[in-house]
Write a protein that holds these residues in place. Structure first.
Motif, PDB file in Angstrom:
ATOM      1  N   ARG A   7       0.845  -1.208   0.000  1.00  0.00           N
ATOM      2  CA  ARG A   7       0.000   0.000   0.000  1.00  0.00           C
ATOM      3  C   ARG A   7       0.875   1.250   0.000  1.00  0.00           C
ATOM      4  O   ARG A   7       2.076   1.185   0.314  1.00  0.00           O
ATOM      5  N   ALA A   8       0.244   2.376  -0.326  1.00  0.00           N
ATOM      6  CA  ALA A   8       0.937   3.659  -0.229  1.00  0.00           C
ATOM      7  C   ALA A   8       1.184   3.976   1.246  1.00  0.00           C
ATOM      8  O   ALA A   8       0.360   3.669   2.107  1.00  0.00           O
ATOM      9  N   ALA A   9       2.326   4.575   1.522  1.00  0.00           N
ATOM     10  CA  ALA A   9       2.655   4.940   2.901  1.00  0.00           C
ATOM     11  C   ALA A   9       1.806   6.121   3.357  1.00  0.00           C
ATOM     12  O   ALA A   9       1.353   6.926   2.555  1.00  0.00           O
ATOM     13  N   THR A  10       1.609   6.213   4.664  1.00  0.00           N
ATOM     14  CA  THR A  10       0.951   7.371   5.264  1.00  0.00           C
ATOM     15  C   THR A  10       1.958   8.046   6.214  1.00  0.00           C
ATOM     16  O   THR A  10       3.035   7.493   6.478  1.00  0.00           O
ATOM     17  N   ALA A  11       1.546   9.179   6.751  1.00  0.00           N
ATOM     18  CA  ALA A  11       2.450   9.924   7.637  1.00  0.00           C
ATOM     19  C   ALA A  11       2.893   9.078   8.826  1.00  0.00           C
ATOM     20  O   ALA A  11       4.039   9.182   9.288  1.00  0.00           O
ATOM     21  N   PRO A  16       8.803   4.401  11.082  1.00  0.00           N
ATOM     22  CA  PRO A  16       9.145   2.999  10.817  1.00  0.00           C
ATOM     23  C   PRO A  16       9.899   2.797   9.494  1.00  0.00           C
ATOM     24  O   PRO A  16      10.784   1.950   9.411  1.00  0.00           O
ATOM     25  N   VAL A  17       9.553   3.580   8.487  1.00  0.00           N
ATOM     26  CA  VAL A  17      10.256   3.459   7.204  1.00  0.00           C
ATOM     27  C   VAL A  17      11.719   3.882   7.372  1.00  0.00           C
ATOM     28  O   VAL A  17      12.641   3.209   6.892  1.00  0.00           O
ATOM     29  N   LEU A  18      11.932   4.987   8.087  1.00  0.00           N
ATOM     30  CA  LEU A  18      13.326   5.431   8.308  1.00  0.00           C
ATOM     31  C   LEU A  18      14.114   4.375   9.087  1.00  0.00           C
ATOM     32  O   LEU A  18      15.294   4.112   8.788  1.00  0.00           O
ATOM     33  N   ALA A  19      13.455   3.748  10.048  1.00  0.00           N
ATOM     34  CA  ALA A  19      14.129   2.691  10.825  1.00  0.00           C
ATOM     35  C   ALA A  19      14.460   1.492   9.928  1.00  0.00           C
ATOM     36  O   ALA A  19      15.548   0.916  10.011  1.00  0.00           O
ATOM     37  N   LEU A  20      13.517   1.144   9.058  1.00  0.00           N
ATOM     38  CA  LEU A  20      13.774   0.030   8.135  1.00  0.00           C
ATOM     39  C   LEU A  20      14.956   0.358   7.230  1.00  0.00           C
ATOM     40  O   LEU A  20      15.834  -0.483   7.001  1.00  0.00           O
ATOM     41  N   VAL A  38      11.167  12.723   3.650  1.00  0.00           N
ATOM     42  CA  VAL A  38      10.129  11.727   3.345  1.00  0.00           C
ATOM     43  C   VAL A  38       8.744  12.386   3.357  1.00  0.00           C
ATOM     44  O   VAL A  38       7.910  12.127   2.476  1.00  0.00           O
ATOM     45  N   HIS A  39       8.521  13.264   4.317  1.00  0.00           N
ATOM     46  CA  HIS A  39       7.235  13.996   4.334  1.00  0.00           C
ATOM     47  C   HIS A  39       7.085  14.840   3.069  1.00  0.00           C
ATOM     48  O   HIS A  39       5.988  14.928   2.494  1.00  0.00           O
ATOM     49  N   ALA A  40       8.171  15.463   2.614  1.00  0.00           N
ATOM     50  CA  ALA A  40       8.108  16.288   1.398  1.00  0.00           C
ATOM     51  C   ALA A  40       7.753  15.426   0.187  1.00  0.00           C
ATOM     52  O   ALA A  40       6.956  15.824  -0.670  1.00  0.00           O
ATOM     53  N   LEU A  41       8.345  14.247   0.123  1.00  0.00           N
ATOM     54  CA  LEU A  41       8.013  13.320  -0.973  1.00  0.00           C
ATOM     55  C   LEU A  41       6.522  12.994  -0.955  1.00  0.00           C
ATOM     56  O   LEU A  41       5.845  13.024  -1.990  1.00  0.00           O
ATOM     57  N   MET A  42       6.000  12.691   0.235  1.00  0.00           N
ATOM     58  CA  MET A  42       4.601  12.280   0.345  1.00  0.00           C
ATOM     59  C   MET A  42       3.650  13.444   0.060  1.00  0.00           C
ATOM     60  O   MET A  42       2.538  13.238  -0.421  1.00  0.00           O
ATOM     61  N   THR A  43       4.088  14.661   0.342  1.00  0.00           N
ATOM     62  CA  THR A  43       3.263  15.831   0.018  1.00  0.00           C
ATOM     63  C   THR A  43       3.208  16.028  -1.491  1.00  0.00           C
ATOM     64  O   THR A  43       2.152  16.298  -2.073  1.00  0.00           O
ATOM     65  N   ARG A  44       4.343  15.848  -2.130  1.00  0.00           N
ATOM     66  CA  ARG A  44       4.404  16.040  -3.598  1.00  0.00           C
ATOM     67  C   ARG A  44       3.651  14.946  -4.334  1.00  0.00           C
ATOM     68  O   ARG A  44       2.944  15.200  -5.300  1.00  0.00           O
ATOM     69  N   ASP A  45       3.820  13.707  -3.867  1.00  0.00           N
ATOM     70  CA  ASP A  45       3.163  12.567  -4.511  1.00  0.00           C
ATOM     71  C   ASP A  45       2.798  11.553  -3.430  1.00  0.00           C
ATOM     72  O   ASP A  45       3.629  10.759  -3.009  1.00  0.00           O
ATOM     73  N   GLU A  54       3.427  -6.327   7.084  1.00  0.00           N
ATOM     74  CA  GLU A  54       3.163  -7.707   7.500  1.00  0.00           C
ATOM     75  C   GLU A  54       3.032  -7.709   9.021  1.00  0.00           C
ATOM     76  O   GLU A  54       3.942  -7.220   9.708  1.00  0.00           O
ATOM     77  N   ALA A  55       1.927  -8.260   9.529  1.00  0.00           N
ATOM     78  CA  ALA A  55       1.680  -8.316  10.968  1.00  0.00           C
ATOM     79  C   ALA A  55       1.909  -6.938  11.613  1.00  0.00           C
ATOM     80  O   ALA A  55       2.575  -6.815  12.636  1.00  0.00           O
ATOM     81  N   ARG A  56       1.378  -5.912  10.940  1.00  0.00           N
ATOM     82  CA  ARG A  56       1.423  -4.517  11.422  1.00  0.00           C
ATOM     83  C   ARG A  56       2.827  -3.935  11.474  1.00  0.00           C
ATOM     84  O   ARG A  56       3.065  -2.927  12.148  1.00  0.00           O
ATOM     85  N   ARG A  57       3.760  -4.572  10.793  1.00  0.00           N
ATOM     86  CA  ARG A  57       5.126  -4.026  10.723  1.00  0.00           C
ATOM     87  C   ARG A  57       5.449  -3.683   9.281  1.00  0.00           C
ATOM     88  O   ARG A  57       5.054  -4.408   8.365  1.00  0.00           O
ATOM     89  N   ILE A  58       6.224  -2.617   9.081  1.00  0.00           N
ATOM     90  CA  ILE A  58       6.721  -2.296   7.742  1.00  0.00           C
ATOM     91  C   ILE A  58       7.934  -3.191   7.487  1.00  0.00           C
ATOM     92  O   ILE A  58       8.938  -3.092   8.195  1.00  0.00           O
ATOM     93  N   VAL A  59       7.814  -4.066   6.480  1.00  0.00           N
ATOM     94  CA  VAL A  59       8.907  -5.008   6.201  1.00  0.00           C
ATOM     95  C   VAL A  59       9.560  -4.741   4.840  1.00  0.00           C
ATOM     96  O   VAL A  59      10.530  -5.424   4.483  1.00  0.00           O
TER      97      VAL A  59
END
Ligand SMILES: CC(C)(COP(=O)(O)OP(=O)(O)OC[C@H]1O[C@@H](n2cnc3c(N)ncnc32)[C@H](O)[C@@H]1OP(=O)(O)O)[C@@H](O)C(=O)NCCC(=O)NCCS
Length: 142
Positions: A7-11, A16-20, A38-45, A54-59
């Motif tokens: 799925r598309a990421a949300t704020a 968690p994405v940075l940690a991954l 990352v927030h700027a990317l998500m604002t633009r697109d 998976e199991a509520r974790r970003i993998v």
């Protein structure tokens, strides 16, 4: 066998994405990631950053950028404990579909020459290395 939600990421996913990425991404010769970038990317697109959950974790993650001319893939990364299970392929398929949906006919990725682990997935998914072209990079001042 994991069957992650793609799925598309949300704020809420940004930290968690940075940690991954710290644990899983190829970070050679590139600037550090920041939450604001990352927030700027998500604002633009809002659909550019795709995650595998998976199991509520970003993998896993991938970024599909579309500039109206070409599609570019960035930050393909899978949690080490989920590798070799097709998560990377699922993410690439989602990125390619998103690119297609926007009218993109050509797509590329910047892949480090020494990253042979990554070469396998790019080759398997139909990407070809262009030996006669190199990336020329300039860091812009703020
Ligand atoms: C490159 C990377 C994203 C691949 O992710 P992945 O989830 O392991 O990728 P896949 O599982 O789709 O494919 C990897 C291997 O698993 C195998 N595989 C694919 N689907 C599978 C399945 N359903 N069941 C079992 N094995 C499977 C593939 O055959 C592949 O093996 P191969 O090397 O023989 O081709 C991951 O290794 C990674 O995060 N590396 C560090 C970051 C990085 O280098 N990113 C790329 C930057 S360019």
């Amino acid at each position: 066998m994991p069957d992650p939600i793609i799925r598309a990421a949300t704020a809420d996913d940004v930290e968690p994405v940075l940690a991954l990425w710290q644990a899983a991404a190829d970070d050679v010769d590139r600037p550090a990631d920041t939450s604001s970038a990352v927030h700027a990317l998500m604002t633009r697109d809002p659909e550019a950053l795709i995650v595998a959950e998976e199991a509520r974790r970003i993998v896993g993650t991938v970024v599909i950028g579309w500039d109206g001319w070409r599609g570019h893939i960035y930050r393909l990364a899978v949690d080490p404990s989920y590798r070799g299970l097709g998560v990377g392929s699922r993410l690439l398929e989602a990125a390619e579909q998103r690119a297609r949906d926007q009218g993109c006919v050509r797509i590329d990725a910047i892949v480090r020459d020494g990253n042979t682990l990554a070469h396998r997935i790019w080759t398997r998914e139909g990407y070809e290395r262009q030996a006669r072209w190199s990336r020329w990079v300039k860091q812009l001042d703020a």
